[in-house]
Write a protein that holds these residues in place. Structure first.
Motif, short mmCIF file in Angstrom:
data_model
loop_
_atom_site.label_atom_id
_atom_site.label_comp_id
_atom_site.label_asym_id
_atom_site.label_seq_id
_atom_site.Cartn_x
_atom_site.Cartn_y
_atom_site.Cartn_z
N PRO A 140 1.96 -6.46 -14.65
CA PRO A 140 0.39 -6.64 -13.40
C PRO A 140 -0.34 -6.78 -14.98
O PRO A 140 -0.39 -6.65 -15.97
CB PRO A 140 0.80 -5.69 -13.13
CG PRO A 140 0.60 -4.26 -14.15
CD PRO A 140 1.83 -4.46 -14.75
N GLU A 144 -5.78 -4.55 -13.17
CA GLU A 144 -5.05 -4.18 -11.90
C GLU A 144 -4.13 -3.74 -12.03
O GLU A 144 -2.84 -4.41 -11.17
CB GLU A 144 -5.43 -5.37 -10.70
CG GLU A 144 -5.93 -5.16 -9.04
CD GLU A 144 -5.70 -5.95 -8.98
OE1 GLU A 144 -5.83 -6.08 -7.62
OE2 GLU A 144 -6.46 -7.57 -9.17
N PRO A 145 -3.57 -3.03 -12.45
CA PRO A 145 -2.09 -1.91 -12.97
C PRO A 145 -1.33 -2.15 -11.60
O PRO A 145 -0.25 -1.65 -11.32
CB PRO A 145 -2.44 -1.20 -13.53
CG PRO A 145 -3.76 -0.71 -13.17
CD PRO A 145 -4.35 -1.67 -13.05
N ASP A 146 -2.00 -1.87 -10.32
CA ASP A 146 -1.48 -1.67 -9.35
C ASP A 146 -1.31 -2.67 -8.14
O ASP A 146 -0.52 -3.22 -7.50
CB ASP A 146 -1.87 -0.51 -8.75
CG ASP A 146 -2.13 0.89 -9.36
OD1 ASP A 146 -0.71 1.11 -10.36
OD2 ASP A 146 -2.90 1.91 -9.20
N ARG A 147 -1.81 -4.12 -8.76
CA ARG A 147 -1.77 -5.03 -8.28
C ARG A 147 -0.66 -5.41 -8.17
O ARG A 147 0.68 -5.30 -7.89
CB ARG A 147 -1.96 -6.02 -8.55
CG ARG A 147 -2.43 -7.30 -8.07
CD ARG A 147 -3.24 -8.85 -8.82
NE ARG A 147 -3.52 -9.61 -8.38
CZ ARG A 147 -3.89 -10.28 -7.64
NH1 ARG A 147 -5.08 -9.20 -7.45
NH2 ARG A 147 -4.87 -11.96 -6.65
N SER A 148 0.50 -5.78 -6.05
CA SER A 148 1.43 -6.06 -5.96
C SER A 148 2.09 -7.00 -6.23
O SER A 148 0.95 -8.38 -6.22
CB SER A 148 1.18 -5.65 -3.72
OG SER A 148 2.79 -6.54 -3.53
N THR A 370 8.47 -6.76 -12.00
CA THR A 370 8.01 -5.89 -11.70
C THR A 370 8.33 -4.14 -13.01
O THR A 370 9.81 -4.23 -13.18
CB THR A 370 7.92 -5.14 -10.67
OG1 THR A 370 8.91 -5.18 -10.37
CG2 THR A 370 7.36 -6.07 -9.72
N ASP A 410 9.50 2.27 -1.04
CA ASP A 410 9.57 3.42 -1.92
C ASP A 410 10.64 3.87 -2.99
O ASP A 410 10.54 4.03 -3.94
CB ASP A 410 9.24 4.50 -1.42
CG ASP A 410 8.23 4.24 0.04
OD1 ASP A 410 7.20 3.90 -0.75
OD2 ASP A 410 8.12 4.95 0.70
N ASN A 412 12.43 1.42 -4.26
CA ASN A 412 12.54 0.17 -4.70
C ASN A 412 13.37 -0.87 -4.86
O ASN A 412 14.80 -1.40 -5.04
CB ASN A 412 12.38 0.62 -6.43
CG ASN A 412 11.36 1.32 -7.32
OD1 ASN A 412 10.34 0.37 -7.18
ND2 ASN A 412 11.51 2.10 -8.05
#
Length: 829
Positions: A140, A144-148, A370, A410, A412
Motif C-alpha cells: 500500500p 496510508e498502510p490500511d488503504r483499501s 495485498t 475478514d 481474505n
C-alpha cells in the motif's frame, strides 16, 4: 504489463538474459520485463516484437552488438520504438566492429563490454531519471498502510496506480500520445472523452499523472484543477494550480511566471546529468496542467468558468511547452469544441467502455497485491462478469467489490454466496448501501425515526442541491454543494450517507463541500431516481434560469447585449417565476435570478403594452378608413350631379387617397390590409381610371403578401397559402375541397374580357416549340406555335395537366369560374 522491452539479436541471448537478471536483481518483477530468447528471428517474431513495443512497453533497452546492427528485425524494433516516442537505452553487450549508425549515436548509451559496474550504474541512473522504476507502484502507499485496494465509487488517485487494472492498451496509447505532444506534436490539449462511468478521472490520475510525475526529466505536473463552483479562484481552481493569487496583467509577466515554475526542476536535472557525465543541454520539462471533469467549466453553478477558459487560452498562447490534459463527459465535448482557440488545439483521446473480458483483472488484480492476498472465488468472478453488462458496469463493479471486501473479507476470501445472498447481487449493492444509511439515520436520536419523514428529509438534501439536469431529457449529473446551502434539518444525516460511500465530502475555501460519489448513484438508487423523475422539469428550469441569469449579469454593462439576454418570455417566464415560489429552488438559484426575472417581466410587459398600442392604432386607422371611405362615397355620389370631368377627378382622388392609406399598414408589415386597400384603389369604375399610384401600391403589397385569405367555396374557407413564385394561391374549405387560384386572374380588371386569350398568348404562343427541322436558307431551327396541348406545353404551364390534346389557345381552366368577384372584394381580416 511489460514495462521494459529488451531488444537483442538471437545470437546475443546470453547477454540479453544477463541484462534481464540484473533488472530483476534491482527490483523489477519478471512480469515487468519482456524478452524473447528464440533461436530464430522469423517474420512472425519481429512483427510480434513490434506489437509488444507499441502496445505494452514503456521503455526499450537495446543490446548493441555487430549481430544487432546487421539484423533488419532489430532495426525495425528500434525504429518502431523511436516513432512511438519510447525512452530508448542502448547498451553495448559485445565489442562492436561495425559502423554505428548516426541515429543510434545520437542516443546516450553505455558499454557493458568494458566496465559492467560503471555501465549498470549509468543504466540505473538513466532508468530512474526517466522514472521507469518498480517502486513507483508499490502497495500500500507508505503514508496510508490500511488503504483499501478496492476504491468503490471514488476515483482512483496517483496513490492507486498499483491497483489500476484492465486498460493496458489505453495506458500505452495515452502515454505515447503525451510523449508525442512533448516532442512537438501541434495539438496541446489531450482531451479524455468518455461517457459517465467509464473511469475518466481514475485514468487521468492513477494512470497518466502517476507516470508523468515519475518522468521528471520530461514532465512537470501541476496540481489538478477541479472546476466545481469556481473554476478560476476556488481551492481547486486555475489560479491556485498555477500558484497565483491573481492573473498577471500582461502576457509577458504570465510567461515569466510559468517559466519560473520550471526553474527548480531544471536545476535538479542539471545536477543529475553532471553526475552521469551527460554533457547535453537540459531541456526544461513540459508543464502539464490537468483538468478533471472539465464539463463543470460550463455548469450554470460555475460563476467563473469563462474567466478560467480565457486564462487557459492565454497560458497556451504564451507557453509553447504547456500541455493540458482534460477529462470531459462525451455529451459535453461539443461545448469545448465550440471555443475556437481551444478546438484547434484538441487532441481527442476516446476512452471506451471497458470490455467485460477485462473485468477479471479488475476483480482479482487488486486483491492479489495485498498482504495477505484477498482471494476471489472463481465462481464469484464469473457471476460478476455475467451480471454487470450495462453502461454503469465499471462503477457498479467497483462499488460491489468495495462492499464485499468491507463486509466479508475478514477471512481474505470472497465467495459467491456472500455476493448473492449477503449483498443481494450487483443490482442491490447501491440500494443495500442506501438501506444501511437509512438504518443509521433511524438510530440517530437527532433525526426522525419515521421512514416517511426521513424520505422527505433525504429528498430535501439531494434535490435540488446535489443533482442537476442540463436538459429535460438529459441524464442527471452530480452537483457540488456547500453543506451550509443544504436545509439545516438535513445536515445530521449527511455523514451517514458518507459512511456508506454514497456521498463524499471535503473542505474548500474553509467550508465543507458535499457531492454524490458517482453519477451511478443517481441512476441506480431507485428512490432517488424516482424523485429526480418527479422533479425533472423543475430541475431543468432551475439550470436554465441559473445559466441565463449569469449570462445576463455578465452583460449588464452593455445595455443592448443585456436586453438580448432576457430570453425568458411568455409561458417560459411564468414557469421560471414559479421557481421563486418554492423556497428550496429559490435558495438554490445563484447569481441574481430575481433581478433577471424582474427584468424579463418588465420587458414582457413593455412588449405587451407596445402590441396593445399598435392594436389601438390599427383600430383607429380602420375607423378613419371607414370614415374616409364613406366620405369618398358621399363625395362620389354628390359628384354625380356635377360634370363628368369632375366625377373622373373625384374618382382618381379617391383612388389616390386609398393608395396612400395602403402605405400605412404596409409600413407596419400588415400586407393583408395593404393589399385590400390597394386593390380597392386600383379598381376601375364607371367614373374613370384609378390613379397610377394605386397600381404601384397593389404591386408592392401583393408581392409582400404571404398570409392566408378567403376565396369562394361551397363551405367556409379555413386557410390559404401562396405558391413560392406568388402566381397561385391554394385554398381549402369545410366543403372538403382544395382549389388552386391564379393571382393574376383574381386581381384582373373586370373590363379585361380577353384575359384568358392574353394568358394563352403569353404562356404558350410566347414560347414556340422546336420542330426539329432546319431552315436551309437561314440555317436556323424551324419553330412553330403549338396548336394542341402536349407534355411540352405542360412543362411551360403545369396548370394544363389533364388537358392534353385540346386547342392550345382555347383552353379554359376550370378553376377560374369559381372566382365571381375580383380579389379586392374579398375580406382579409
Amino acid at each position: 504489463m511489460g514495462v521494459i522491452f529488451i531488444s537483442h539479436s538471437s545470437k546475443n541471448n546470453d547477454e540479453a538474459v544477463a541484462v534481464r537478471d540484473w533488472l530483476v536483481s534491482e527490483g523489477w518483477g519478471p512480469s515487468q520485463i519482456f524478452i524473447d530468447i528464440s533461436e530464430f528471428a522469423s517474420g512472425d517474431r519481429w512483427r510480434d516484437m513490434l506489437n509488444k513495443v507499441g502496445e505494452t512497453c514503456e521503455a526499450i533497452i537495446v543490446c548493441l552488438s555487430d549481430d544487432w546492427l546487421t539484423s533488419p528485425e532489430c532495426l525495425r524494433e528500434f525504429n518502431h520504438a523511436e516513432s512511438a516516442g519510447k525512452p530508448i537505452f542502448p547498451v553495448v553487450v559485445r565489442p562492436i566492429t561495425e559502423p554505428i549508425p548516426r541515429f543510434i549515436t545520437d542516443v546516450q548509451f553505455v558499454d557493458l563490454s568494458r566496465d559492467k559496474n560503471e555501465a549498470y550504474d549509468k543504466l540505473r541512473l538513466g532508468l530512474h531519471r526517466a522514472r521507469i522504476s518498480p517502486e513507483h507502484f508499490s502497495w500500500p502507499p507508505p503514508d496510508e498502510p490500511d488503504r483499501s485496494p478496492y476504491r468503490g465509487l471514488q476515483a482512483l488517485t496517483e496513490k492507486d496506480a498499483a491497483v489500476f487494472f484492465g486498460r493496458d492498451a489505453q495506458i500505452t496509447l495515452g502515454l505515447d500520445t503525451l510523449r508525442q505532444i512533448r516532442d512537438g506534436a501541434p495539438r496541446r490539449i489531450l482531451t479524455i472523452a468518455a461517457a459517465s462511468g467509464a473511469g475518466k478521472s481514475s485514468f487521468l490520475k492513477a494512470v497518466l499523472l502517476s507516470r508523468l510525475e515519475r518522468d521528471t526529466e520530461g514532465f512537470l505536473v501541476l496540481p489538478t484543477i477541479r472546476p466545481e463552483r469556481d473554476a478560476y479562484a476556488g481551492d481547486t481552481g486555475l489560479l491556485p494550480a498555477l500558484g497565483l493569487r491573481e492573473a498577471p496583467a500582461d502576457d509577458q509577466n504570465l510567461k515569466a511566471h510559468l517559466d519560473a515554475l520550471q526553474s527548480p526542476v531544471v536545476a535538479n536535472l542539471q545536477s543529475l546529468a553532471k553526475a552521469a557525465g551527460d554533457q547535453h543541454a537540459i531541456t526544461p520539462p513540459t508543464l502539464v496542467l490537468p483538468i478533471d471533469q472539465a464539463e463543470e467549466l460550463f455548469s450554470a453553478d460555475n460563476t467563473s468558468g469563462t474567466a478560467a477558459i480565457d486564462l487557459l487560452i492565454r497560458c497556451l498562447a504564451v507557453k509553447p511547452d504547456l500541455l493540458l490534459i482534460a477529462t470531459i463527459r462525451s455529451d459535453s465535448l461539443g461545448e469545448l469544441q465550440d471555443i475556437p482557440a481551444i478546438a484547434n488545439q484538441l487532441d481527442l483521446f476516446s476512452l471506451p467502455a471497458m470490455p467485460p473480458a477485462n473485468f477479471k483483472e479488475v476483480i482479482e488484480g487488486p486483491g492479489q497485491i495485498t498482504t495477505p492476498p484477498i482471494v476471489v472465488e472463481p465462481a464469484l468472478t464469473e457471476r460478476l462478469i455475467k451480471d454487470l453488462n450495462d453502461a454503469d458496469a465499471l462503477p457498479l463493479l467497483a462499488f460491489t467489490m468495495e462492499r464485499l471486501v468491507a463486509e466479508y473479507a475478514d477471512d481474505n476470501l470472497l465467495e459467491l454466496s456472500e455476493y448473492t445472498q449477503g449483498l443481494g447481487g450487483a443490482a442491490g449493492a447501491i440500494n443495500s448501501a442506501v438501506e444501511a444509511a437509512f438504518q443509521k439515520c433511524e438510530q440517530d436520536p437527532a433525526l426522525p425515526n419515521s421512514r416517511l419523514e426521513l424520505d422527505a428529509l433525504v429528498r430535501s438534501a439531494f434535490i435540488p442541491w446535489l443533482v442537476q439536469l442540463d436538459d429535460v431529457d438529459a441524464s442527471p449529473k452530480r452537483r457540488v454543494a456547500k453543506l451550509v446551502d443544504l436545509p439545516d434539518s438535513s445536515h445530521a444525516l449527511i455523514d451517514n450517507f458518507i459512511d456508506e460511500r454514497l456521498l463524499v465530502s471535503s473542505r474548500k475555501d474553509g467550508e465543507r463541500i458535499v457531492e454524490v460519489s458517482h453519477e451511478a448513484v443517481l441512476r441506480h438508487w431507485r428512490g432517488l431516481a424516482a424523485w429526480i423523475g418527479e422533479e425533472r422539469g423543475t430541475l431543468q428550469r432551475l439550470q436554465d434560469v441559473q445559466r441565463a441569469s449569469l449570462q445576463w449579469r455578465g452583460d449588464k454593462r452593455d445595455e443592448a447585449r443585456a436586453r438580448d439576454m432576457l430570453v425568458h418570455r411568455g409561458e417560459r417566464l411564468a414557469l421560471a417565476e414559479a421557481l421563486l415560489e418554492r423556497p428550496d429552488m429559490k435558495r438554490a438559484l445563484k447569481g441574481d435570478p430575481e433581478a433577471y426575472l424582474k427584468a424579463c417581466r418588465a420587458a414582457e410587459d413593455a412588449a405587451i403594452e407596445h402590441e396593445q398600442r399598435q392594436q389601438r392604432r390599427r383600430r383607429s386607422l380602420q375607423r378613419w378608413v371607414g370614415v374616409v371611405t364613406m366620405a369618398a362615397i358621399a363625395i362620389t355620389l354628390a359628384g354625380a350631379f356635377f360634370v363628368i370631368k369632375g366625377q373622373k377627378d373625384l374618382s382618381r382622388s379617391e383612388s389616390l387617397v386609398l393608395a396612400r392609406m395602403a402605405d400605412v399598414p404596409f409600413a407596419d408589415n400588415n400586407f393583408i390590409r395593404s393589399t385590400r386597400l390597394s386593390a380597392i384603389a386600383a379598381r376601375s369604375t364607371n367614373f374613370g381610371s384609378p390613379a397610377p399610384e394605386a397600381f404601384a401600391a397593389l404591386a408592392s403589397s401583393s408581392q409582400a403578401l404571404k398570409q392566408t385569405t378567403q376565396f369562394h367555396h361551397d363551405g367556409d374557407v379555413r386557410g390559404a397559402a401562396f405558391s413560392k413564385d406568388e402566381t397561385r394561391i391554394l385554398s381549402w374549405s369545410d366543403d372538403d375541397t382544395v382549389r388552386l387560384w391564379d393571382v393574376e386572374f383574381a386581381t384582373r380588371t373586370p373590363s379585361d374580357t380577353d384575359y384568358l386569350a392574353n394568358v394563352c398568348a403569353r404562356k404558350l404562343r410566347g414560347a414556340p416549340l422546336d420542330t426539329g427541322k432546319i431552315n436551309p436558307t437561314t440555317g436556323q431551327p424551324i419553330r412553330k406555335s403549338p396548336r394542341h396541348i402536349d407534355e411540352r406545353d405542360i412543362e411551360i404551364a403545369p396548370i394544363l395537366r389533364g388537358r392534353e390534346g385540346e386547342d392550345a389557345c382555347t383552353w379554359s381552366p376550370p378553376w377560374h369560374h369559381a372566382i365571381t368577384r375580383p380579389l379586392a372584394d374579398f375580406v382579409f381580416d
